[in-house]
Write a protein that holds these residues in place. Structure first.
Motif, short mmCIF file in Angstrom:
data_model
loop_
_atom_site.label_atom_id
_atom_site.label_comp_id
_atom_site.label_asym_id
_atom_site.label_seq_id
_atom_site.Cartn_x
_atom_site.Cartn_y
_atom_site.Cartn_z
N VAL A 115 0.86 -1.25 0.20
CA VAL A 115 -0.08 -0.02 0.01
C VAL A 115 0.80 1.09 -0.04
CG1 VAL A 115 -1.61 1.27 1.21
CG2 VAL A 115 -2.00 -1.24 1.32
N ARG A 116 1.81 1.17 0.86
CA ARG A 116 2.88 2.46 0.77
C ARG A 116 3.58 2.78 -0.61
NH1 ARG A 116 4.21 4.47 5.74
NH2 ARG A 116 5.99 5.37 4.70
N ASP A 117 4.00 1.65 -1.02
CA ASP A 117 4.48 1.60 -2.31
C ASP A 117 3.78 1.92 -3.61
OD1 ASP A 117 6.94 0.95 -3.94
OD2 ASP A 117 5.96 -0.72 -4.74
N VAL A 157 0.54 3.38 -3.31
CA VAL A 157 -0.32 4.62 -3.29
C VAL A 157 0.35 5.69 -2.50
CG1 VAL A 157 -2.52 5.27 -2.18
CG2 VAL A 157 -2.34 2.89 -3.25
N PHE A 158 1.17 5.34 -1.53
CA PHE A 158 1.40 6.63 -0.63
C PHE A 158 3.04 7.21 -1.04
CE2 PHE A 158 -2.23 5.02 1.86
CZ PHE A 158 -2.76 6.15 1.85
N ALA A 159 3.53 6.30 -1.68
CA ALA A 159 5.14 6.55 -1.97
C ALA A 159 5.27 8.27 -2.37
CB ALA A 159 5.76 5.68 -2.85
N LEU A 201 1.44 2.88 8.34
CA LEU A 201 0.67 3.96 7.78
C LEU A 201 0.28 4.84 9.07
CD1 LEU A 201 -1.88 2.79 5.30
CD2 LEU A 201 0.05 3.24 4.89
N GLN A 258 -2.65 8.65 6.74
CA GLN A 258 -2.71 7.71 5.69
C GLN A 258 -3.82 6.75 5.82
OE1 GLN A 258 1.34 7.05 6.21
NE2 GLN A 258 2.11 8.15 4.17
N TRP A 315 -6.54 6.06 3.16
CA TRP A 315 -6.51 4.56 2.63
C TRP A 315 -7.93 4.09 2.79
CZ3 TRP A 315 -4.93 1.75 -0.94
CH2 TRP A 315 -5.15 0.37 -0.60
N LEU A 369 -10.39 5.56 0.33
CA LEU A 369 -10.17 5.27 -0.91
C LEU A 369 -10.75 3.90 -1.10
CD1 LEU A 369 -8.80 5.69 -3.75
CD2 LEU A 369 -6.50 5.19 -2.72
N ARG A 398 -0.49 10.57 -9.53
CA ARG A 398 0.81 10.33 -8.80
C ARG A 398 0.57 8.81 -8.43
NH1 ARG A 398 1.99 15.76 -4.87
NH2 ARG A 398 2.74 16.71 -6.95
N VAL A 399 -0.64 8.47 -8.11
CA VAL A 399 -0.88 7.08 -7.60
C VAL A 399 -0.56 6.26 -9.04
CG1 VAL A 399 -2.65 5.10 -7.04
CG2 VAL A 399 -2.37 7.57 -5.80
N ARG A 408 2.94 5.19 -9.62
CA ARG A 408 3.25 4.23 -9.04
C ARG A 408 2.88 2.90 -9.62
NH1 ARG A 408 7.74 5.20 -6.29
NH2 ARG A 408 7.31 3.14 -4.99
N LEU A 409 1.40 2.93 -9.98
CA LEU A 409 0.79 1.51 -10.24
C LEU A 409 1.19 1.04 -11.62
CD1 LEU A 409 -2.96 1.96 -9.33
CD2 LEU A 409 -1.69 0.31 -8.43
N ARG A 433 4.24 1.50 -12.99
CA ARG A 433 5.78 1.31 -13.29
C ARG A 433 5.80 0.14 -14.16
NH1 ARG A 433 7.82 1.38 -7.46
NH2 ARG A 433 5.69 0.58 -7.35
#
Lengths: 149, 149
Positions: free
Chosen positions: A120-122, A124-126, B5, B9, B13, B16, B142-143, B146-147, B149
């Protein structure tokens, strides 16, 4: 006459829908690989782990997991077979069923939580700072206010 | 050591995840009732309706709909049976398949879009002002960074 989304709404909507489509699979994927649990399985066990006596009525658990009762019953049955929870008649209300996390279920949550939180950190929140997190909280609260009317 | 978290957060979370769990069912429910389409069906037709010649390679359509190719092929087959799209060999690359929206598919999108957009406005944007929309866009971008990558 149809009021269409303006360009900014349309851009935000496309991104939100992509997150909604992609995030569950990404969460499932780590949990299935590392713990043989779906995200819904994990969330169900985690909600019980935080409840007083690690016990909740099935109706309350369905609400906490944003699930219908039939869907939850199906998942609870599989989790029961794996020894992670037990269902019983509610002592205060014979028409109601309660679910209790077993010791094995508690150990499963304890063992699984760090990897899940890391994901989740990686995912969503990173890249979100404290102000992004506050904005996300405010906006999701407003959307839920509409969704849960 | 696990980095958990923080409270802000955690609160964001939970909200979300609730949106991610509840929104697809709410979108599906209006579309199934009013157009006998799932949101994924509708999104597939809508992406084709915006493409040049109302045609896309299946691989490109899978990417636009955040779907795997097997899942898209299954849905495309049902939409083809209903007369909304047609699949053919790609003229430029015989190994590739393209999907084209039919006239009936175009009419279906035209007839379905107003009700769907009304639902999206009602469920998601009704309580968001322009600054919320900009924040939502920025955070989802931003999310997704990450998702994807």
């Amino acid at each position: 006459m149809t009021e269409w989304l303006d360009d900014a709404q349309q851009a935000a909507w496309r991104k939100l829908i992509e997150v909604v489509e992609v995030l569950p699979g990404a969460l499932d994927s780590q949990l299935r690989r590392d713990a043989e649990l779906s995200h819904f399985d994990y969330f169900t066990l985690a909600m019980l782990s935080e409840a007083p006596g690690r016990t909740l009525r099935m109706t309350a658990l369905a609400e906490l997991t944003n699930s219908s009762l039939p869907r939850l019953s199906h998942v609870a049955s599989r989790l029961e077979q794996r020894g992670y929870l037990e269902r019983a008649q509610c002592p205060d209300d014979r028409r109601a069923t309660v679910a209790t996390l077993t010791e094995a279920g508690w150990q499963k949550v304890v063992a699984t939580a760090p990897g899940h939180v890391g994901t989740v950190r990686d995912l969503v929140f990173a890249d979100l700072d404290a102000s992004d997190v506050a904005d996300l909280d405010r906006i999701m609260a407003r959307v839920l206010g509409r969704l849960n009317r």
